[in-house]
Motif scaffolding. Structure first.
Motif, mmCIF file in Angstrom:
data_model
loop_
_atom_site.group_PDB
_atom_site.id
_atom_site.type_symbol
_atom_site.label_atom_id
_atom_site.label_comp_id
_atom_site.label_asym_id
_atom_site.label_seq_id
_atom_site.Cartn_x
_atom_site.Cartn_y
_atom_site.Cartn_z
ATOM 1 N N ARG A 95 0.790 -1.296 -0.035
ATOM 2 C CA ARG A 95 -0.043 -0.136 0.052
ATOM 3 C C ARG A 95 0.833 1.210 -0.214
ATOM 4 N NH1 ARG A 95 -3.246 -3.636 2.845
ATOM 5 N NH2 ARG A 95 -5.453 -3.627 2.125
ATOM 6 N N VAL A 96 2.179 1.135 0.699
ATOM 7 C CA VAL A 96 2.907 2.322 0.675
ATOM 8 C C VAL A 96 4.271 2.335 -0.387
ATOM 9 C CG1 VAL A 96 2.294 2.981 3.078
ATOM 10 C CG2 VAL A 96 4.335 1.345 2.531
ATOM 11 N N GLY A 97 4.024 1.139 -1.439
ATOM 12 C CA GLY A 97 4.999 1.284 -2.399
ATOM 13 C C GLY A 97 6.120 0.563 -2.012
ATOM 14 N N LEU A 98 6.245 -0.255 -0.940
ATOM 15 C CA LEU A 98 7.288 -1.143 -0.667
ATOM 16 C C LEU A 98 7.041 -2.763 -1.089
ATOM 17 C CD1 LEU A 98 7.752 0.111 2.974
ATOM 18 C CD2 LEU A 98 9.051 0.745 0.904
ATOM 19 N N SER A 145 7.326 -0.882 7.382
ATOM 20 C CA SER A 145 6.207 -0.653 6.630
ATOM 21 C C SER A 145 5.100 0.008 7.424
ATOM 22 C CB SER A 145 5.758 -2.090 5.927
ATOM 23 O OG SER A 145 6.777 -2.552 5.177
ATOM 24 N N LEU A 146 4.825 -0.445 8.704
ATOM 25 C CA LEU A 146 3.922 0.084 9.385
ATOM 26 C C LEU A 146 4.101 1.433 9.788
ATOM 27 C CD1 LEU A 146 1.499 -0.610 11.156
ATOM 28 C CD2 LEU A 146 2.999 -1.280 13.291
ATOM 29 N N LEU A 147 5.169 1.700 10.159
ATOM 30 C CA LEU A 147 5.585 2.992 10.456
ATOM 31 C C LEU A 147 5.265 4.176 9.164
ATOM 32 C CD1 LEU A 147 8.910 2.798 12.423
ATOM 33 C CD2 LEU A 147 6.464 3.315 13.413
ATOM 34 N N VAL A 148 5.735 3.658 7.925
ATOM 35 C CA VAL A 148 5.372 4.473 6.961
ATOM 36 C C VAL A 148 3.852 4.533 6.554
ATOM 37 C CG1 VAL A 148 5.461 4.481 4.393
ATOM 38 C CG2 VAL A 148 7.651 3.943 5.647
ATOM 39 N N TRP A 149 3.159 3.493 6.691
ATOM 40 C CA TRP A 149 1.586 3.525 6.587
ATOM 41 C C TRP A 149 0.940 4.324 7.768
ATOM 42 C CZ3 TRP A 149 -2.749 1.841 9.460
ATOM 43 C CH2 TRP A 149 -3.806 2.092 8.517
ATOM 44 N N ILE A 150 1.446 4.233 8.926
ATOM 45 C CA ILE A 150 0.892 5.256 9.771
ATOM 46 C C ILE A 150 0.975 6.655 9.529
ATOM 47 C CG2 ILE A 150 0.962 5.611 12.352
ATOM 48 C CD1 ILE A 150 1.399 2.793 13.095
ATOM 49 N N ALA A 151 2.450 6.966 9.385
ATOM 50 C CA ALA A 151 2.697 8.557 9.145
ATOM 51 C C ALA A 151 1.947 8.957 7.692
ATOM 52 C CB ALA A 151 3.936 8.577 8.909
ATOM 53 N N TRP A 152 1.779 8.010 6.813
ATOM 54 C CA TRP A 152 1.238 8.751 5.596
ATOM 55 C C TRP A 152 -0.311 9.043 5.887
ATOM 56 C CZ3 TRP A 152 -0.898 4.877 1.316
ATOM 57 C CH2 TRP A 152 -1.289 5.418 0.201
ATOM 58 N N LYS A 153 -1.014 7.778 6.554
ATOM 59 C CA LYS A 153 -2.501 8.082 6.992
ATOM 60 C C LYS A 153 -2.505 9.322 8.120
ATOM 61 C CE LYS A 153 -4.255 5.120 4.368
ATOM 62 N NZ LYS A 153 -4.790 5.334 3.406
ATOM 63 N N GLY A 154 -1.482 9.560 8.819
ATOM 64 C CA GLY A 154 -1.736 10.448 9.902
ATOM 65 C C GLY A 154 -1.285 11.845 9.499
ATOM 66 N N LEU A 155 -0.321 12.045 8.735
ATOM 67 C CA LEU A 155 0.246 13.334 8.423
ATOM 68 C C LEU A 155 -0.462 13.579 6.841
ATOM 69 C CD1 LEU A 155 3.622 12.791 8.947
ATOM 70 C CD2 LEU A 155 1.951 13.949 10.379
ATOM 71 N N LYS A 156 -1.067 12.841 6.020
ATOM 72 C CA LYS A 156 -1.603 12.839 4.692
ATOM 73 C C LYS A 156 -0.541 13.537 3.911
ATOM 74 C CE LYS A 156 -6.279 13.132 6.776
ATOM 75 N NZ LYS A 156 -6.630 11.750 6.425
ATOM 76 N N GLN A 157 0.664 13.181 3.993
ATOM 77 C CA GLN A 157 1.653 13.804 2.922
ATOM 78 C C GLN A 157 1.844 12.879 1.855
ATOM 79 O OE1 GLN A 157 5.417 14.831 5.111
ATOM 80 N NE2 GLN A 157 4.167 16.139 6.631
ATOM 81 N N VAL A 165 -0.064 11.737 -2.137
ATOM 82 C CA VAL A 165 -1.316 11.426 -2.548
ATOM 83 C C VAL A 165 -1.454 9.969 -2.955
ATOM 84 C CG1 VAL A 165 -3.087 11.762 -4.407
ATOM 85 C CG2 VAL A 165 -1.672 13.632 -3.745
ATOM 86 N N THR A 166 -0.790 9.472 -3.972
ATOM 87 C CA THR A 166 -0.705 8.186 -4.291
ATOM 88 C C THR A 166 0.281 7.339 -3.540
ATOM 89 O OG1 THR A 166 1.036 8.237 -6.390
ATOM 90 C CG2 THR A 166 -1.496 8.525 -6.722
ATOM 91 N N LEU A 167 1.422 8.058 -2.854
ATOM 92 C CA LEU A 167 2.350 7.413 -2.110
ATOM 93 C C LEU A 167 3.051 8.250 -1.187
ATOM 94 C CD1 LEU A 167 4.622 5.390 -4.612
ATOM 95 C CD2 LEU A 167 2.945 4.365 -3.210
#
Length: 263
Positions: free
Chosen positions: A75-78, A163-175, A177-179
């Motif tokens: 989901r985060v491109g890894l 992977s979990l840290l990237v996904w949490i930060a992505w959803k939380g910070l919303k930085q 769009v696609t990745l």
């Protein structure tokens, strides 16, 4: 079915390292048991039960990390080439040769840098830790480091935690769009590397008390390696991080042998 295939591939790979780590840790457990009083020893389960429980504990952690990675990594491109090929039947990456060169190069560079840093820090370390570091390692210990460190730890720390840290930060910070943004990947790499270093402290604590110098050494050396492996996972694949971690232990072993023979 796809989830089961992903889980099965990674769990089999990670389990090999767990078995080898469990076997090679038997002498250390025996030493620790020998320090206990007779009254305490009577309350301790037999050695084979202790080793079985240790193996089960690591297996549960491995399973959880694999499932987290399955839910977050793609989901985060890894990615993982093994999952790509055996589960999703994608074609072999055209950059695979370049990926291998980077993995081996980073592994060799990390081995050299960490060996030099470790040598510089030796005078400030407790005598017991210096003696443990200078102990000649066996081929079995090398293979264990390559399989457990190079494969199992990468599944735990990169596939699962990073992977979990990237996904949490992505959803939380919303930085992004696609990745996620580059900053999110970089932050997750550093944070996972920090955790990687901290998790090595219990093994060090079994040898010497955890003084500030000892703690800084463990975090610094393991953290640098963790950042290197995390960067490879981000830029290439899980297998790139694994190959680099495996080569790191191989190069470290070879360099240590050369230094010991030239001394």
């Amino acid at each position: 079915m796809a989830i089961l295939k992903q889980f099965g591939i990674l769990f089999v790979l990670g389990s090999v390292g767990i078995v080898m780590f469990t076997v090679t840790s038997i002498p250390l457990i025996e030493q620790q048991l020998a320090k206990l009083s007779p009254e305490t020893i009577e309350k301790v389960p037999p050695l084979w039960i202790l080793m079985l429980l240790q193996g089960l504990q690591y297996s549960v952690l491995l399973a959880i990390s694999i499932l987290i990675g399955i839910g977050c990594a793609y989901r985060v491109g890894l990615r993982s080439h093994l999952v790509d090929h055996w589960v999703f039947h994608t074609t072999k990456s055209l950059s695979f040769a370049v990926e291998m060169k980077w993995s081996l190069g980073v592994g060799a560079a990390a081995a050299l840098v960490l060996l030099l840093l470790d040598r510089l820090m030796q005078p400030a370390l407790p005598e017991a830790l210096r003696a443990a570091n200078n102990t000649e390692r066996s081929w079995l210990n090398l293979l264990t480091a390559m399989f457990y460190g190079g494969i199992t730890e990468e599944i735990l720390m990169r596939w699962g935690l990073m992977s979990l840290l990237v996904w949490i930060a992505w959803k939380g910070l919303k930085q992004g769009v696609t990745l996620p943004s580059q900053g999110i990947y970089q932050g997750a790499i550093v944070l996972a590397a920090l955790v990687f270093g901290l998790l090595h402290l219990p093994a060090t604590a079994a040898i010497v008390p955890l003084t500030p110098v000892v703690i800084i050494r463990a975090i610094l050396l393991n953290g640098i390696a963790g950042i290197a492996f995390g960067w490879l996972f981000w830029q290439y694949s899980l297998e790139a991080a694994m190959l680099s971690h495996v080569s790191f232990h191989a190069f470290s072993f070879a360099l240590s042998l050369l230094l010991a023979r030239s001394a």
